[in-house]
Design a protein around this motif. Structure first.
Motif, PDB file in Angstrom:
ATOM      1  N   HIS A  23       0.877  -1.177   0.000  1.00 23.46           N
ATOM      2  CA  HIS A  23       0.000   0.000   0.000  1.00 23.46           C
ATOM      3  C   HIS A  23       0.911   1.223   0.000  1.00 23.46           C
ATOM      4  CE1 HIS A  23      -3.890   2.021   0.547  1.00 23.46           C
ATOM      5  NE2 HIS A  23      -3.197   2.917   1.240  1.00 23.46           N
ATOM      6  N   GLU A  24       1.483   1.491  -1.171  1.00 26.87           N
ATOM      7  CA  GLU A  24       2.495   2.531  -1.303  1.00 26.87           C
ATOM      8  C   GLU A  24       1.944   3.717  -2.091  1.00 26.87           C
ATOM      9  OE1 GLU A  24       6.420   4.404  -1.366  1.00 26.87           O
ATOM     10  OE2 GLU A  24       5.295   3.039  -0.043  1.00 26.87           O
ATOM     11  N   LEU A  25       2.007   4.900  -1.492  1.00 31.63           N
ATOM     12  CA  LEU A  25       1.652   6.127  -2.185  1.00 31.63           C
ATOM     13  C   LEU A  25       2.862   6.565  -3.002  1.00 31.63           C
ATOM     14  CD1 LEU A  25      -0.478   5.887   0.112  1.00 31.63           C
ATOM     15  CD2 LEU A  25      -0.453   8.386   0.242  1.00 31.63           C
ATOM     16  N   MET A  26       2.821   6.344  -4.300  1.00 32.54           N
ATOM     17  CA  MET A  26       3.979   6.623  -5.139  1.00 32.54           C
ATOM     18  C   MET A  26       4.313   8.103  -5.104  1.00 32.54           C
ATOM     19  SD  MET A  26       4.609   5.647  -9.113  1.00 32.54           S
ATOM     20  CE  MET A  26       6.165   6.012  -9.928  1.00 32.54           C
ATOM     21  N   ASN A  27       5.525   8.403  -4.686  1.00 31.63           N
ATOM     22  CA  ASN A  27       5.990   9.778  -4.531  1.00 31.63           C
ATOM     23  C   ASN A  27       5.043  10.603  -3.658  1.00 31.63           C
ATOM     24  OD1 ASN A  27       8.333   9.467  -6.214  1.00 31.63           O
ATOM     25  ND2 ASN A  27       6.989   9.561  -8.005  1.00 31.63           N
ATOM     26  N   GLY A  28       4.402   9.931  -2.704  1.00 30.85           N
ATOM     27  CA  GLY A  28       3.496  10.610  -1.773  1.00 30.85           C
ATOM     28  C   GLY A  28       2.148  10.972  -2.352  1.00 30.85           C
ATOM     29  N   ASN A  29       1.836  10.474  -3.533  1.00 30.14           N
ATOM     30  CA  ASN A  29       0.600  10.845  -4.220  1.00 30.14           C
ATOM     31  C   ASN A  29      -0.543   9.938  -3.774  1.00 30.14           C
ATOM     32  OD1 ASN A  29      -1.472  11.421  -6.015  1.00 30.14           O
ATOM     33  ND2 ASN A  29      -0.107  11.611  -7.785  1.00 30.14           N
ATOM     34  N   PRO A  30      -1.575  10.470  -3.073  1.00 26.73           N
ATOM     35  CA  PRO A  30      -2.683   9.627  -2.607  1.00 26.73           C
ATOM     36  C   PRO A  30      -3.531   9.071  -3.741  1.00 26.73           C
ATOM     37  CG  PRO A  30      -3.158  11.942  -2.206  1.00 26.73           C
ATOM     38  CD  PRO A  30      -1.741  11.879  -2.668  1.00 26.73           C
ATOM     39  N   ASP A  31      -3.366   9.619  -4.950  1.00 25.72           N
ATOM     40  CA  ASP A  31      -4.109   9.128  -6.102  1.00 25.72           C
ATOM     41  C   ASP A  31      -3.341   8.049  -6.875  1.00 25.72           C
ATOM     42  OD1 ASP A  31      -6.259  10.879  -5.629  1.00 25.72           O
ATOM     43  OD2 ASP A  31      -5.224  12.518  -6.675  1.00 25.72           O
ATOM     44  N   LYS A  32      -2.140   7.712  -6.405  1.00 28.48           N
ATOM     45  CA  LYS A  32      -1.350   6.666  -7.046  1.00 28.48           C
ATOM     46  C   LYS A  32      -0.922   5.657  -5.980  1.00 28.48           C
ATOM     47  CE  LYS A  32       1.412   7.605 -10.453  1.00 28.48           C
ATOM     48  NZ  LYS A  32       2.525   8.112 -11.290  1.00 28.48           N
ATOM     49  N   VAL A  33      -1.869   4.847  -5.536  1.00 28.76           N
ATOM     50  CA  VAL A  33      -1.604   3.850  -4.505  1.00 28.76           C
ATOM     51  C   VAL A  33      -1.199   2.542  -5.195  1.00 28.76           C
ATOM     52  CG1 VAL A  33      -2.515   2.570  -2.541  1.00 28.76           C
ATOM     53  CG2 VAL A  33      -3.272   4.926  -2.960  1.00 28.76           C
ATOM     54  N   LEU A  34       0.027   2.112  -4.935  1.00 26.70           N
ATOM     55  CA  LEU A  34       0.567   0.916  -5.572  1.00 26.70           C
ATOM     56  C   LEU A  34       0.400  -0.284  -4.645  1.00 26.70           C
ATOM     57  CD1 LEU A  34       3.901   2.387  -7.011  1.00 26.70           C
ATOM     58  CD2 LEU A  34       1.610   2.390  -8.031  1.00 26.70           C
ATOM     59  N   THR A  35      -0.153  -1.351  -5.158  1.00 29.58           N
ATOM     60  CA  THR A  35      -0.390  -2.549  -4.354  1.00 29.58           C
ATOM     61  C   THR A  35       0.239  -3.796  -4.968  1.00 29.58           C
ATOM     62  OG1 THR A  35      -2.502  -2.964  -5.484  1.00 29.58           O
ATOM     63  CG2 THR A  35      -2.567  -1.634  -3.462  1.00 29.58           C
ATOM     64  N   THR A  36       0.400  -3.830  -6.276  1.00 29.74           N
ATOM     65  CA  THR A  36       0.814  -5.056  -6.948  1.00 29.74           C
ATOM     66  C   THR A  36       2.328  -5.137  -7.102  1.00 29.74           C
ATOM     67  OG1 THR A  36       0.566  -4.024  -9.120  1.00 29.74           O
ATOM     68  CG2 THR A  36      -1.337  -5.202  -8.226  1.00 29.74           C
ATOM     69  N   GLY A  37       2.801  -6.359  -7.330  1.00 33.53           N
ATOM     70  CA  GLY A  37       4.225  -6.580  -7.560  1.00 33.53           C
ATOM     71  C   GLY A  37       5.057  -6.060  -6.411  1.00 33.53           C
ATOM     72  N   ASP A  38       6.174  -5.413  -6.743  1.00 29.71           N
ATOM     73  CA  ASP A  38       7.071  -4.846  -5.740  1.00 29.71           C
ATOM     74  C   ASP A  38       6.690  -3.427  -5.358  1.00 29.71           C
ATOM     75  OD1 ASP A  38       8.472  -7.215  -6.004  1.00 29.71           O
ATOM     76  OD2 ASP A  38       9.970  -6.385  -7.369  1.00 29.71           O
ATOM     77  N   ALA A  39       5.657  -2.864  -6.007  1.00 27.15           N
ATOM     78  CA  ALA A  39       5.172  -1.497  -5.751  1.00 27.15           C
ATOM     79  C   ALA A  39       6.264  -0.458  -5.985  1.00 27.15           C
ATOM     80  CB  ALA A  39       4.602  -1.373  -4.329  1.00 27.15           C
ATOM     81  N   TRP A  40       7.121  -0.751  -6.942  1.00 27.85           N
ATOM     82  CA  TRP A  40       8.259   0.153  -7.201  1.00 27.85           C
ATOM     83  C   TRP A  40       8.623   0.075  -8.679  1.00 27.85           C
ATOM     84  CZ3 TRP A  40      13.404   0.690  -8.631  1.00 27.85           C
ATOM     85  CH2 TRP A  40      14.056   1.843  -8.149  1.00 27.85           C
ATOM     86  N   ASN A  41       8.315   1.139  -9.402  1.00 28.25           N
ATOM     87  CA  ASN A  41       8.685   1.265 -10.816  1.00 28.25           C
ATOM     88  C   ASN A  41       8.285   0.040 -11.641  1.00 28.25           C
ATOM     89  OD1 ASN A  41       9.736   3.854 -10.599  1.00 28.25           O
ATOM     90  ND2 ASN A  41      11.810   3.140 -10.153  1.00 28.25           N
ATOM     91  N   ASP A  42       7.101  -0.482 -11.349  1.00 31.17           N
ATOM     92  CA  ASP A  42       6.522  -1.602 -12.110  1.00 31.17           C
ATOM     93  C   ASP A  42       7.339  -2.888 -12.011  1.00 31.17           C
ATOM     94  OD1 ASP A  42       4.292  -0.142 -13.029  1.00 31.17           O
ATOM     95  OD2 ASP A  42       5.481   0.723 -14.656  1.00 31.17           O
ATOM     96  N   GLU A  43       8.179  -3.029 -11.001  1.00 33.51           N
ATOM     97  CA  GLU A  43       8.969  -4.249 -10.867  1.00 33.51           C
ATOM     98  C   GLU A  43       8.172  -5.332 -10.139  1.00 33.51           C
ATOM     99  OE1 GLU A  43      12.872  -3.715  -9.219  1.00 33.51           O
ATOM    100  OE2 GLU A  43      13.652  -3.162 -11.187  1.00 33.51           O
ATOM    101  N   ASP A  44       8.514  -6.573 -10.460  1.00 36.28           N
ATOM    102  CA  ASP A  44       7.932  -7.733  -9.790  1.00 36.28           C
ATOM    103  C   ASP A  44       8.977  -8.846  -9.846  1.00 36.28           C
ATOM    104  OD1 ASP A  44       6.439  -9.783  -8.759  1.00 36.28           O
ATOM    105  OD2 ASP A  44       4.694  -9.461 -10.038  1.00 36.28           O
ATOM    106  N   LEU A  45       9.860  -8.872  -8.855  1.00 39.58           N
ATOM    107  CA  LEU A  45      10.958  -9.837  -8.855  1.00 39.58           C
ATOM    108  C   LEU A  45      11.047 -10.661  -7.582  1.00 39.58           C
ATOM    109  CD1 LEU A  45      12.086  -7.310 -10.795  1.00 39.58           C
ATOM    110  CD2 LEU A  45      14.140  -8.697 -10.733  1.00 39.58           C
ATOM    111  N   SER A  46      10.096 -10.529  -6.683  1.00 38.81           N
ATOM    112  CA  SER A  46      10.234 -11.217  -5.403  1.00 38.81           C
ATOM    113  C   SER A  46      10.006 -12.710  -5.542  1.00 38.81           C
ATOM    114  CB  SER A  46       9.265 -10.653  -4.369  1.00 38.81           C
ATOM    115  OG  SER A  46       9.420 -11.338  -3.138  1.00 38.81           O
ATOM    116  N   ALA A  47      10.909 -13.485  -4.965  1.00 36.12           N
ATOM    117  CA  ALA A  47      10.797 -14.946  -4.975  1.00 36.12           C
ATOM    118  C   ALA A  47       9.741 -15.451  -4.013  1.00 36.12           C
ATOM    119  CB  ALA A  47      12.148 -15.565  -4.619  1.00 36.12           C
ATOM    120  N   VAL A  48       9.189 -14.567  -3.176  1.00 35.23           N
ATOM    121  CA  VAL A  48       8.282 -15.002  -2.111  1.00 35.23           C
ATOM    122  C   VAL A  48       7.143 -14.003  -1.978  1.00 35.23           C
ATOM    123  CG1 VAL A  48       9.415 -13.756  -0.224  1.00 35.23           C
ATOM    124  CG2 VAL A  48       8.293 -15.933   0.277  1.00 35.23           C
ATOM    125  N   GLY A  49       6.073 -14.432  -1.367  1.00 36.44           N
ATOM    126  CA  GLY A  49       4.953 -13.578  -0.997  1.00 36.44           C
ATOM    127  C   GLY A  49       4.190 -14.260   0.130  1.00 36.44           C
TER     128      GLY A  49
END
Length: 623
Positions: A427-453
């Motif tokens: 539940h990450e507010l990208m660059n503090g923006n409440p209208d850009k709440v990131l939930t999927t993947g790594d929630a960072w620059n569209d990355e999804d590399l985690s071996a676990v969840g």
């Protein structure tokens, strides 16, 4: 005096001095063996660099394998910490041991949260980070902290930006005069490194100590290291492997006439010397700095590749570890590599890492490697990761390993990117923006590399094939490892990837292995009577593990007793993870051990025949 006796004596001295605190003690193992065998004591666990290899306190050659913990540090949702709580850190550490097979983590730290105001170190952040670090140390996992940054700082980016960064505090950005950030036409976030003028200028300023920002970083780094040292027990600190001073360094831009190589020589290396001095004064003088070369030194795209690799730093020796990253940019691009990775795909790339470390008089660790698990190139991940692990294990492709094992080379240490239990649950507010709440993947620059969840019940689950991640590897070799291979039989969809089958010239060995996994280690003893250790994946159950060695051949090896030539024990840390122990207290002898889960209750005659084959093979090919 024998090495074992010296180690025991040192352990007794440590105990009598009151340094083995309860916080550092090992819990009882699940199989009834004591969780702290004599070779697990702090005196033995301490890691140094000697003769171009990681070495523990018993003189054994050590291999570090594990993950980066974790990209959550790049986010704001948990205040720049890898975990929301120490309980989550414990859950992650236990899973990393039991599911991921790791014995080491690269533990990310945030400068922005360590020094939110200039000259004011946040001890609450340091306390929380140290407590989370302790969860991994308590699980018997080695740790090397990393001052992490990407694109210099989150505070360079606007609220509505397509990208974000991490690293430097806001006051660092405010001290500079940077243009509005823009990457132009960028397909991947990493292009900001060379195309975003704000990122380039801020990076340049750090390396040239504009406004004293590098000095401030070094002061905070020293304070942080001192805090960690003072708040860990002696037993815990023994498992801290070293410190990574700066993630993925890049000049930003070069001065007139400067090259990547001269930048490393004149700018980057002096920074590492200063950091090394801070380590010494903070009580880390016996631990190495895990120094990284220019980010683009070992890129596998020619237009990215830059000369470097700390070529002009001289002999690094025991004070430094050559710490590089590797991602297959051809595969990630989706343009320059259309198919899948194949047997031996990265043998040359990782061979270059081995050679550069050897020339520098030290050992190497591949501090980051990985591949996207979602998106248009995710289908390459099973083969890319298998090929990377293969290249860590040996510099030979599977097709030639059995015919010339002596060319296998040192087993490389490495930490995969990444191990983030919050993957797909952020539940990450990208660059503090409440209208850009990131939930999927790594929630960072569209990355999804985690071996676990985490599953819906809150329990850790792997996002990749367990056969690929939970690997057999020689974690501590009593002597010198001559050659190693592991055929993990991991899957690409429904296809089993077998790149190193047992040759038909060894029919009994092939029959024993069957369609199972197997690993084979050759090592030369040096008189150390501490055991050689190999991590046993969870797929090597107690009843399905077969060992064929010159030291003995057995199905279902017994529990460890001192001096037993072939035995098993729990990994240190009280988790369910197990290890194979091979004791050969002679000197100068070439030993081998095949470990497989392929056979079910093999006969004594099959074990004997396979042993005869392997003995003759080892003498002919590696003797």
């Amino acid at each position: 005096m024998a090495k074992k006796a010296r180690a025991r004596l040192l352990g007794v001295v440590v105990l009598l001095c009151g340094l083995l605190t309860a916080a550092g003690a090992q819990p009882a193992a699940a199989d009834g063996l004591p969780g702290s065998l004599w070779f697990d004591e702090p005196a033995a666990a301490t890691l140094t660099v000697a003769n171009g290899r990681f070495t523990d306190g018993l003189g054994r050659e050590v291999v570090l394998r594990g993950y980066n913990v974790s990209g959550e540090t790049k986010l704001e949702e948990n205040g720049g910490l890898p975990f929301a709580s120490v309980a989550d850190a414990r859950k992650s550490a236990t899973a990393l041991r039991a599911l991921g097979g790791g014995n080491t983590v690269r533990f990310l730290l945030s400068w922005a949260h360590a020094e939110p105001a200039r000259g004011q170190v946040d001890t609450a952040y340091l306390a929380a980070a140290t407590a989370q670090m302790q969860a991994f140390l308590a699980a018997g996992i080695r740790v090397f902290p990393d001052w992490h940054q990407d694109l210099h700082s989150r505070h360079l980016f606007d609220e509505d930006s397509w990208y974000t960064g991490d690293g430097a505090p806001q006051w660092v950005v405010e001290a500079g005069d940077y243009p509005k950030e823009s990457c132009g036409i960028c397909v991947l976030w990493g292009q900001n490194i060379t195309q975003n003028e704000a990122v380039k200028q801020a990076s340049y300023d750090f390396w040239h100590n504009a406004n004293g920002v590098q000095d401030a970083f070094l002061v905070t780094a020293g304070t942080t290291m001192r805090y960690i040292r003072e708040h860990l027990s002696t037993a815990e600190f023994a498992r801290v492997a070293g410190f990574d001073p700066y993630n993925e360094p890049y000049a930003g831009s070069y001065d007139s006439g400067q090259t990547s190589r001269t930048w490393e020589r004149d700018v980057l290396w002096p920074f590492y010397v200063k950091f090394r001095a801070r380590m010494d004064t903070a009580g880390w003088q016996a631990k190495p700095a895990f120094v990284e070369p220019n980010l683009f030194w070992n890129a596998n795209l020619d237009f990215q590749r830059q000369e470097g690799g700390l070529l002009d730093a001289g002999t690094l020796g025991s004070r430094y570890v050559f710490n590089t990253h590797f991602y297959d940019q051809k595969a990630i691009s989706g343009i320059f590599m259309w198919g899948k990775a194949e047997d031996g795909q990265y043998a040359g790339d990782f061979g270059t890492v081995r050679d550069r470390a050897a020339a520098a008089g030290t050992t190497a660790v591949v501090g980051e490697f990985g591949h996207p698990l979602a998106g248009t190139v995710a289908d390459k991940a099973p083969t890319v990761l298998k090929a990377m692990y293969q290249a860590l294990d040996s510099r030979l492709p599977g097709s030639s390993w059995w015919s010339k094992p002596a060319g296998s080379g040192r087993v490389l240490s490495g930490t995969q990117w990444q191990w983030d239990i919050y993957n797909d649950r952020h539940h990450e507010l990208m660059n503090g923006n409440p209208d850009k709440v990131l939930t999927t993947g790594d929630a960072w620059n569209d990355e999804d590399l985690s071996a676990v969840g985490l599953d819906d019940a809150g329990q850790p689950v792997l996002h990749q094939d367990a056969r690929l991640l939970d690997r057999l590897y020689p974690s501590a070799t009593a002597g010198t490892a001559v050659a190693f291979t592991f055929e993990d039989r991991s899957r690409d969809g429904s296809t089993t990837l077998t790149w190193n089958p047992v040759p038909t010239s060894l029919p009994k060995t092939a029959q024993l292995v069957g369609q199972g996994q197997y690993g084979l280690l050759l090592w030369r003893s040096d008189g150390t009577d501490a055991p050689t250790e190999l991590h046993l994946p969870a797929s090597f159950t107690a009843s399905a593990t077969t060992v064929v060695s010159d030291l003995g051949a057995t199905a279902a090896p017994p529990a460890y007793t001192e001096g037993a030539p072939v035995a098993v024990a729990a990994e240190p840390g009280g988790t369910a993870a197990r290890r194979l122990l091979l004791t050969a207290p002679d000197s100068g002898t070439l030993h081998y051990a095949l470990v497989t889960n392929g056979a079910s209750a093999p006969s004594a005659s099959l074990l004997s025949a396979a042993r005869d084959e392997l003995t003759a093979w080892a003498a002919a090919k590696a003797g």
